[in-house]
Structures are given as C-alpha cells and as structure tokens.
Write a protein that holds these residues in place. Structure first.
Motif, PDB file in Angstrom:
ATOM      1  N   LEU A  28       0.826  -1.213   0.000  1.00  0.00           N
ATOM      2  CA  LEU A  28       0.000   0.000   0.000  1.00  0.00           C
ATOM      3  C   LEU A  28       0.860   1.264   0.000  1.00  0.00           C
ATOM      4  O   LEU A  28       0.410   2.325  -0.431  1.00  0.00           O
ATOM      5  N   ARG A  29       2.105   1.126   0.460  1.00  0.00           N
ATOM      6  CA  ARG A  29       2.961   2.304   0.531  1.00  0.00           C
ATOM      7  C   ARG A  29       3.241   2.852  -0.869  1.00  0.00           C
ATOM      8  O   ARG A  29       3.480   4.041  -1.027  1.00  0.00           O
ATOM      9  N   GLY A  30       3.233   1.982  -1.876  1.00  0.00           N
ATOM     10  CA  GLY A  30       3.452   2.458  -3.241  1.00  0.00           C
ATOM     11  C   GLY A  30       2.214   2.376  -4.116  1.00  0.00           C
ATOM     12  O   GLY A  30       2.133   3.033  -5.158  1.00  0.00           O
ATOM     13  N   PHE A  31       1.263   1.548  -3.704  1.00  0.00           N
ATOM     14  CA  PHE A  31       0.074   1.290  -4.534  1.00  0.00           C
ATOM     15  C   PHE A  31      -1.159   1.351  -3.646  1.00  0.00           C
ATOM     16  O   PHE A  31      -1.582   0.338  -3.085  1.00  0.00           O
ATOM     17  N   PRO A  32      -1.747   2.545  -3.506  1.00  0.00           N
ATOM     18  CA  PRO A  32      -2.822   2.692  -2.512  1.00  0.00           C
ATOM     19  C   PRO A  32      -4.101   1.910  -2.844  1.00  0.00           C
ATOM     20  O   PRO A  32      -4.910   1.682  -1.958  1.00  0.00           O
ATOM     21  N   ARG A  33      -4.286   1.507  -4.064  1.00  0.00           N
ATOM     22  CA  ARG A  33      -5.400   0.600  -4.428  1.00  0.00           C
ATOM     23  C   ARG A  33      -4.784  -0.496  -5.294  1.00  0.00           C
ATOM     24  O   ARG A  33      -4.317  -0.212  -6.403  1.00  0.00           O
TER      25      ARG A  33
END
Lengths: 334, 428
Positions: A93-98
């Motif tokens: 999630l730190r790089g890809f929030p969805r």
C-alpha cells in the motif's frame, strides 16, 4: 473417508487426464475466463493496480481452522508457500494505494474438509486492498465485483450457464446489487435457534454457513466476528473491545462463503500484541513489523475465492470440478 | 540403570519402589516381630506441603454411606481412584509430567516412561521444544522423531478408553508450528478419533519461574540451534558446553484468553490445557484460563521441573506448591499439580487442596532409569496403594471427596484456602 458428498457429487476427482478432457471442466474454465476478465476490468475501472503476488516468504498468513503452510528450503532458510499474500498486500500500500492480485494460495487443510466440496489445497483468490479504506468501502468493492462479474458472465456466456442447469432468475438479486447485512451475533443466534451447535467465539462452521446460505435468496455480509476467530491483522473495533471490524460475504442457495475481509490493524504496538494473542512469535514477522513501525497505511481489503466464485456461477457441486488441477485435502494427487 | 541422579530428591526411596513396588509402602517385612516402630525421625527436610499432616476424623459419615452402599464394612480396597483429568478418563489421579528437551528427558527413558504410563491408563504430557530441538518427520525426512516414538509407544500399550497424550507448545514450538504439524499428522489420528489428544499451552515451569527452558549443549549443537534459540557461553570460556535458552513468552490476561480461544477454534478436536509457573498471581491466572475454556490448568510448584535451572532460581524463586494451591482455593475447573511428587502422602495433600490429579516428573524418570520395563508401573502401584490407604483412613472412598479439612499444619497455616487478591494487585 466418507465418499458421499453432501450434495450428491462424487467426493473425489477422476484421474487427471480424464478430468481435463471432461466437457464439464471445459465449461467451467470458460466461465472462469470470463469471470477473471470481468474482475480485472471492474477493479481497473475502480482505480486499482494489478500486481503479481509473491509465492514464498519467511512467513505467510498464520491462517486458522487448522490449515497450515508448506515449508520450502530457501538457501537454507525455512520459507513458506503463501497461504495468503495479505502481509505483502498491506506492505504494498505504501506504493500502490489501491491494488489487487489474482493470487495462488496453498493451504494444507485438515483432512476433514475434503468432503465439504468447498476446500482445495491449491486455490486462487482475487485479493484487494484499499489504503485508508473502511469496512464499508471494502464491502462496496466486494459487492460491486460480484455483481459486475455475475452480470458479465450472464451476458457473455449465458448458454454455458444454462446448459449447466443455472436459472437466470436465481441471479436477479446479485445482478441488481441487492445484498443483505447481518452480524456474527445474529448469525450465531439464528443457528442456535435452528438447533445447530455454533460456537459463539469462533468462525461460523462449515455446516452452519451452509444452513445460513441455504436460507437466503440473496448474498449477504456477516459483520463483526469475535476476536480470536481471525488473524492478528483484522482490526479490533475501538468502540467495542473483542469485536473485529471484519466481514464475510456469503453466497445464497447453499454456496457459502465467497469473501473474507476486514479493516486492517496498522498500529505497530497493537499488531505485536495481537500476534502474541494468536500465539505467534513477532520475531518471525520482522520484515512486516519493520514496515508497520515505519508507518503502514491503515486499510481495508478482502480476498474473494476464485474457485468458489466460479462454483457459485456454474452451480457445480464441488470446488474440484472448477479447478483444472484439483488437490483435495488429504488426497495425494498429481 | 544409567548414571541418572536426582540430588535433593529421595532418589534411593524411588529406586526401591521401582524395584519392589508396593512392598516399599511398609517397613521391611523380615523385621516384623523383631523390631518396634514409631514415627521415623531424620527424614529429609519437608517443604510446606509435606509439613501438613493428614488428619482423619473420628466420626465418618461418608464411611457410613459407603457401608450402606456395600452392605458391609468398607475397606481400603473399596477406594475408587478413577479420575477425569482434563477431559480424559484416567485409571488413577496421576499423570506423567512433561520432561522437556533436556538430555535426561528426551531419550529412551521418556519412551519407556510413556509405554508404562499407557499400560497404567494415565495421561502423558510431552514437553516443549521437542520439535525445534529434535526435529520431526517433514518434507520427505523419514527419520522417526523423538516425539513420534513416544506417541507410538504410548498408543501401542494404552488400554481402550483410558489415558491420553498432551503435547506442550511454547514460543519456539510455535515457531515450528508443533500443534499444526501434529493435528494433521495421520500418526495422531487414533488419538484424535478417540478424544485422547490435548494441547498444553506452556507459559512456564516450576524450576525457573519467569524464564524459558534451558539446556546444556555442546559446541556443534550450539551452532545448529543458534538460529532458533539464544545460546550463551556462560559455562566455560571456550564454549565447549553452552547454555541454550528458550524464551518464556509474554502473557497478559488478554493474551492468555485469546490464545486459548485460538487453540479451541483451530484444534476443535483436541483438549485445551495450560501450564503455569508458580507465579504470585497464580489464582488470577488459573481463573482466567478456566473462564476462557481450558480443560485443565497445571500448576508446577517451585519444587517442580526436571530441569537445568540456575541455582538461585532453584533456591529462591517461585511459590511453593502448597502456597499455589491455597491461593487458588476451590478450583473452577480441573486443576493439576506437580512439584516433587513421588509417594502417596504428598499426592493426597495436593488432592485435598483442590488438585484433580498430580504429575510425576523426576520420580518417573528415576523409576524408569531403575527398571526401564516396569519401574514406573511399580512406583505408581505403590503410590496407588498409599492413596487407597490414606483416603479410606479419612473415611472417604473417592478422590474428589478429599477436602482441605483433611489437612492440618503444625505451624499454624490455615488449612482453608486463602482466596485473597493476588499480591500483584491484579484482581479479576
């Protein structure tokens, strides 16, 4: 082992070659292909990025209900095959929030699950995670996903479903997006009233889930499982200690659980404490705890069982019938 | 017989019982008629539990009940010793305690002890760290593990419907997923199907309250274990012999409750046991465990443990078993007690203070060391005879009829249990 499947299907698959040649499997795979196509389209449309999940790691989802991970030797380190990539989902999630995966999982399920028709040792799940999402956000995506996939499959390959004996009218509520919501407490009370000995502290057991699913004509969420029934990452309701901000999505007509999901615990100290409560040694989870200590976003998410989804769409009796290479719990297969 | 010793423990008396069985309950019969006997003096310094005298009353309404039932005068042979121990049926209020992974406790002696416990129809507890230290059948490894050898020996000899196997798990065991491995292993299926498997959450032990397991390992073993355990060169400067330490695990009342719930949810066909060290908050801990659904709570008094422990712990740390039992008072569930058990008098005292059964640890090892084939059976036969003699002398005919009133402390300890707030201030 009991050879009679509760729904009347044979309990075990034929030899692999015969299984792969069967018209029924071909039909199921065509439905699966459409379902995956629709799932990806829906999730991408909602702003999700597809990542490919890891297969091995120093730890995996500690799971529950007696299922366990397989060990592999990784340059002399004992690694696990993923039973679920939940921990990686949270870290990502730190790089890809969805984000989402179509993730393979290996769970050495207890042998008694061989006869449920709903367990395989190898299976896939559509794994979704939403940074800063709430339980309601996750449920909206899960319901939207099921609705969209069902709609697409009925539009794309209606003849296959009809040939398999499915009746379009039975899917009206799903396609119209009509879902019910109840709590774990309600589900337990309902089962106890029906004479089913459901443990109020645990997951709804297989038989209980089947009873609830048979009673219903439309899919429904079960919310608020008790602490201790799920993994350490399901967030405890700060307003109601002992109650988790999580859910299952149950399909109607006896097909049972399709989705498990929750708001996730993101507070470092709480995660460590919750690990101890489930008997885990936090040292095993060093990489994950480092991410959590540095600040993993709060999130909500879920996993939708792909084979269960296809079984629900096709109406087949057992998961092995919708898997090209089925491995039943306790049955050694190629 | 090997060179196994148990200093500070009545080793000679236990070895004599292992050889001669019930004869050792009495004075030497060859002296009968030529010697006069009175109370023995110069017996080893008794701990608090042993100082309590067992005090039969004069008037015995329960004997009258038994007389009416039997239509004759009751005898000591009429005492029924069958017990329910943590969900198992046991022929005696005894069980075989865990020996841990020390060298003395994990080799052939443990297998012999297990086989004899099975023949006796009493439960057997298998200690922590067996799998992280000794391995298990995994990934094509055909080697029989020490743990499986013990289970097989037990199953081969156990009578139908009696006894049971209890497997402990501590922090390092959890890393090795001991319970998970066993629960789905076909070798354990007969135990599961007959309701004779329990898992025991180990939170501590009597010999070193507040510490985890400690063993001595040589240099090669130390290197092999260093990844899973802390290994320290505190025994000699070159590290020829090293100290291997397990972690004790961190518990709060909520962590305990949740772990027990987790065990019941994950292993529904196994019984759920908990073992505590003799902590000052033992009453609160035991009540927490019972209310969370534990089928048995084991309290290992400071006299307990087979283990390698720092001298300062053996001499100075932990509540004696008697104090643990008095703090717990009337138990809310099955209470198991261990710590220095080897004969019937101490066992009766623990049972009178609320224990459902008592565990044999060091005494069992010494007995099988004396005679691997039948030493433990003879020791247990002698204890069973003493139990029957003592319980009938109290005018009672079942184990559960025992009561704190059956004991008297010469130094003025209340025979009734204290059930006050724990000294930690932690109240329920």
């Amino acid at each position: 082992m009991d050879n009679a499947h509760p729904t009347g299907a044979p309990a075990t698959p034929p030899p692999l070659g015969e299984h792969l040649r069967s018209p029924r499997l071909r039909a199921a795979m065509l439905v699966q292909q459409e379902a995956l196509h629709a799932a990806r389209a829906f999730l991408r449309g909602e702003g999700f990025t597809e990542l490919l999940p890891p297969l091995v790691g120093p730890v995996t989802d500690p799971g529950g209900r007696g299922a366990k991970a397989l060990d592999v030797d990784y340059y002399g380190h004992p690694y696990k095959l993923m039973t679920s990539a939940i921990l990686y989902k949270q870290a990502s999630l730190r790089g890809f929030p969805r984000l989402f995966y179509v993730a393979p999982n290996v769970r050495v399920e207890p042998e008694e699950t061989a006869g449920t028709g709903r367990h395989l040792v190898e299976f896939h799940q559509i794994d979704v995670e939403i940074a800063d999402g709430s339980r309601e956000d996750a449920q909206e995506i899960a319901a939207g996903l099921l609705t969209h996939v069902t709609e697409h499959v009925w539009t794309a390959v209606p003849e296959i479903l009809t040939e398999l004996g499915r009746i379009e009218g039975d899917f009206a509520d799903v396609r119209a997006g009509k879902y019910d919501v109840r709590t774990h407490d309600d589900a337990v009370a309902r089962l106890l009233a029906a004479g089913h000995p459901q443990n109020p502290d645990g997951e709804i057991d297989w038989a209980g889930e089947r009873i609830l699913s048979l009673e219903s004509d439309r899919p429904f969420f079960v919310n608020d499982y008790p602490k201790g029934s799920r993994g350490f990452y399901d967030r405890e309701d700060p307003e109601r200690p002992g109650v988790l901000r999580n859910f299952d999505l149950i399909a109607p007509h006896g097909y049972g659980e399709l989705v498990s999901g929750s708001e996730r615990e993101a507070d470092y100290a709480t995660i460590v404490t919750r690990m101890r409560e489930s008997g885990e040694n936090p040292a095993k989870y060093a990489w994950y705890l480092k991410e959590a200590r540095e600040g993993m976003p709060a999130s909500a998410g879920f996993g939708m069982g792909l084979q269960r989804l296809v079984r629900f769409l096709t109406g087949l009796d057992a998961l092995w019938q919708v898997s090209a290479y089925p491995k039943l719990p306790g049955v050694v297969a190629p | 017989m090997t060179a196994l010793g148990a200093p500070g423990f009545p080793e000679r008396a236990i070895r004599a019982r292992a050889r001669n069985g019930t004869a050792e309950v009495f004075p030497d019969p060859t002296t009968y008629g030529t010697q006069l006997y009175g109370p023995r003096t110069g017996t080893p310094a008794a701990d608090e539990l042993d100082r309590a005298r067992i005090v039969p009353p004069v008037f015995m309404p329960q004997r009258l009940e038994k007389l009416i039932d039997l239509a004759r005068e009751p005898e000591f042979t009429d005492v029924e010793l069958g017990s329910r121990i943590g969900g198992f049926t046991s022929r005696l209020p005894l069980y075989l305690s865990a020996f841990g992974s020390t060298r003395a406790g994990s080799g052939d002696l443990a297998v012999h002890a297990g086989r004899q416990a099975a023949r006796l129809g009493i439960p057997m507890v298998i200690g922590e760290n067996m799998i992280p230290v000794h391995g298990y059948r995994r990934a094509g490894d055909a080697t029989r593990s020490a743990l499986l050898a013990r289970v097989e020996a037990y199953l081969d000899a156990a009578p139908d419907g009696a006894g049971g196997v209890v497997v402990q798990q501590s922090t390092e065991d959890a890393d090795s997923e001991v319970w998970n491995l066993l629960y789905s292993d076909p070798a354990f299926r007969p135990l599961l199907e007959s309701g004779r498997l329990a898992f025991e959450l180990k939170t501590g032990q009597g010999a070193k309250p507040g510490l985890g397991g400690m063993t001595v390992v040589d240099r090669a073993e130390a290197e092999q274990l260093a990844r899973r355990f802390t290994v320290r060169k505190v025994l000699d400067p070159d590290g020829e012999r090293q100290l291997r330490c397990a972690t004790p695990g961190t518990f709060t009342d909520e962590i305990l409750r949740q772990q027990l719930r987790f065990m019941r949810n994950n292993f529904p066909k196994a019984r759920t046991w908990v073992k505590f060290h003799p902590g000052r908050d033992i009453a609160h801990a035991a009540r927490t465990a019972w209310s969370a659904g534990a089928d048995a709570v084991t309290v290992d008094g400071a006299e307990g443990g087979t283990g390698w422990a720092p001298g300062v712990f053996l001499d100075h740390v932990g509540l004696p078993l008697a104090a643990c039992l008095r703090r717990i008072g009337r138990p809310d569930g099955c209470l198991l007690a261990s710590g220095g058990m080897w004969e019937g008098g101490r066992a009766v005292r623990a049972l009178a203070l609320g224990a459902t059964a008592v565990g044999l640890g060091r005494a069992a090892l010494v007995a099988v060391d004396e005679d691997p084939e039948h030493g433990l059976e003879r020791l247990v036969d002698s204890i069973a005879l003493e139990l029957r003699l003592l319980i009938s002398a109290l005018g009672k005919y079942g184990v559960t009829a025992l009561d704190p009133e059956d004991l008297w402390w010469p130094d003025g300890h209340p025979s009734h249990p204290e059930r006050t707030a724990d000294l930690t201030g932690a109240t329920p």
